[in-house]
Design a protein around this motif. Structure first.
Motif, short mmCIF file in Angstrom:
data_model
loop_
_atom_site.label_atom_id
_atom_site.label_comp_id
_atom_site.label_asym_id
_atom_site.label_seq_id
_atom_site.Cartn_x
_atom_site.Cartn_y
_atom_site.Cartn_z
N VAL A 1 72.97 43.64 47.00
CA VAL A 1 74.16 43.35 46.16
C VAL A 1 75.07 44.75 47.15
CG1 VAL A 1 75.37 44.15 44.34
CG2 VAL A 1 73.12 42.90 44.22
N ARG A 2 75.05 45.73 46.90
CA ARG A 2 75.91 47.34 47.94
C ARG A 2 76.66 46.20 48.83
NH1 ARG A 2 73.32 52.86 46.47
NH2 ARG A 2 73.49 53.37 43.95
N GLU B 1 77.03 43.38 49.69
CA GLU B 1 77.99 42.27 49.65
C GLU B 1 79.23 43.06 49.21
OE1 GLU B 1 76.15 39.94 46.54
OE2 GLU B 1 75.69 38.99 48.61
N TYR B 2 78.93 44.36 48.06
CA TYR B 2 80.36 45.22 48.13
C TYR B 2 81.26 45.62 49.49
CZ TYR B 2 79.09 44.71 43.14
OH TYR B 2 78.84 43.90 41.71
#
Length: 315
Positions: A195-196, A198-199
Motif C-alpha cells: 500500500v505504501r 502505491e502511495y
C-alpha cells in the motif's frame, strides 16, 4: 563502466571455476554444470521471493528453455547453442508476458498455486505429445557454438561447463545491479508494504509483472543449459517436484546475496549425490534433515554464515 567489489569477486570466482574445470574429473564437471544451471533457475525464484512472491511453478520456464533448445535442433535446424538459448529465453518471455497479466493479480498461496498449475499443464501437454517423446522426451545433439562443433565427450562437457559459468557470471552481475538499483529496492518495499508503494505513485502490480518476466528469462536460460549438459529433455523438467527443488535450494541459500543460489545449488547437488549413493532408500530424508538444520540454525540460509563473518570482522 565501474565494477564494485561483489562483481570483481564474482568474476574472479568464475575464472577460477573455468580453470578448475580443466583439472577436474568428468563426473565433477557434470555435477557442477547442472548445479550452476539450476542455480540460474533459483535466481529467478529468489527474484520473486524478494518481492514477496513464491513461485511453485518455476519449472514451467525451466522446461520451456530446455525444450526450446531441443526442438530447435530437432525440428528447426537451429544448432547454434547461443541462438537456441536466446530463443528459449525469448519464448519464456513471451509466455511470461501473457501469464503474468493473470498471475500478478494474486498474492501468497494463490500466486503459488496458480504458478504450479500452469507448470503442471505444460507437463500434461508434453506427456500426451508422442511427437515430443511423451514421457521419455528426446535427445539434444549436434549443437555448435558460432559454427564450431565440440568433438564430444570431455570437449563437449568442458564447453558446456564454461558456457554455464560465463552465463552464470553475466546473470549474477545483472541481478546484483538490479537489486541495488531503485527498482530492486522498490520490489523489496512491495514485499514489506504494498500500500505504501502505491502511495508513492508506483504500481506494485506492474513492478511484479516486470520481475516475473525477468525471472522467466533467467530460468529458461538455466533450462537450456541443462538440456545442453545432459543431452536430453523430458516432461519431468516441468513436474512439481522439479519446481520444489528450486524452492528447496532458494531456502537453503537464502536471499542475502546473488552468490547464495550458486553455493546452495552445489551443496544440494553434492549432498543428494552422496546420499543416493550411500543411503539409496532414504536419501530424501537426508535432504529433508539438511534443510531442517539450515532452517533451525541458519534461518537466513547458508549465506548468513558469510554475512556473520563479515559483521564480526567489522566489529
Amino acid at each position: 563502466m565501474r565494477f564494485d567489489k561483489t562483481e570483481i569477486s564474482l568474476a574472479a570466482v568464475a575464472i577460477a571455476c573455468v580453470l578448475f574445470g580443466f583439472v577436474s574429473p568428468g563426473w565433477l564437471i557434470f555435477l557442477l554444470t547442472i548445479a550452476f544451471a539450476k542455480a540460474l533457475v533459483v535466481q529467478g525464484v529468489v527474484m520473486q521471493m524478494r518481492s514477496g512472491l513464491v513461485s511453485f511453478g518455476q519449472g514451467l520456464f525451466y522446461c520451456i528453455g530446455g525444450y526450446t533448445v531441443g526442438m530447435g535442433g530437432q525440428f528447426f535446424g537451429i544448432h547454434d547453442a547461443i541462438a537456441a538459448l536466446s530463443l528459449g529465453m525469448l519464448v519464456a518471455i513471451a509466455v511470461a508476458m501473457v501469464l503474468g497479466l493473470l498471475l500478478t493479480r494474486y498474492r501468497d498461496i494463490f500466486f503459488a498455486m496458480l504458478s504450479l498449475a500452469f507448470s503442471m499443464i505444460l507437463f500434461g501437454i508434453l506427456v500426451k505429445s508422442p511427437g515430443l517423446g511423451s514421457t521419455d522426451g528426446f535427445n539434444v545433439h549436434n549443437w555448435t557454438i558460432f559454427g564450431w562443433a565440440p568433438d564430444g565427450g570431455e570437449s563437449s562437457q568442458h564447453t558446456v561447463f564454461t558456457l554455464t559459468v560465463l552465463a552464470g557470471l553475466m546473470i549474477a552481475v545483472l541481478i546484483h545491479r538490479y537489486t541495488k538499483a531503485g527498482i530492486g529496492v522498490i520490489c523489496e518495499a512491495v514485499r514489506e508494504n504494498e500500500v505504501r508503494v502505491e502511495y508513492l505513485g508506483l504500481s506494485p502490480r506492474w513492478l511484479l509483472y516486470g520481475n516475473y518476466v525477468s525471472a522467466a528469462a533467467v530460468s529458461a536460460l538455466g533450462g537450456g543449459l541443462t538440456a545442453l549438459a545432459t543431452g536430453h529433455v523430458d516432461p519431468e523438467m516441468a513436474y512439481w517436484t522439479t519446481s520444489g527443488e528450486f524452492i528447496f535450494i532458494a531456502l537453503l541459500g537464502g536471499l542475502g546475496h546473488v552468490a547464495a543460489p550458486f553455493i546452495a545449488a552445489v551443496v544440494f547437488s553434492v549432498v543428494r549425490t552422496y546420499a543416493i549413493e550411500l543411503v539409496p532408500h532414504t536419501w530424501q530424508m537426508i535432504l529433508g534433515f539438511t534443510l531442517l538444520g539450515v532452517i533451525v540454525f541458519l534461518p537466513k540460509g547458508l549465506w548468513s554464515l558469510v554475512s556473520r563473518k563479515k559483521a564480526g570482522e567489522r566489529a
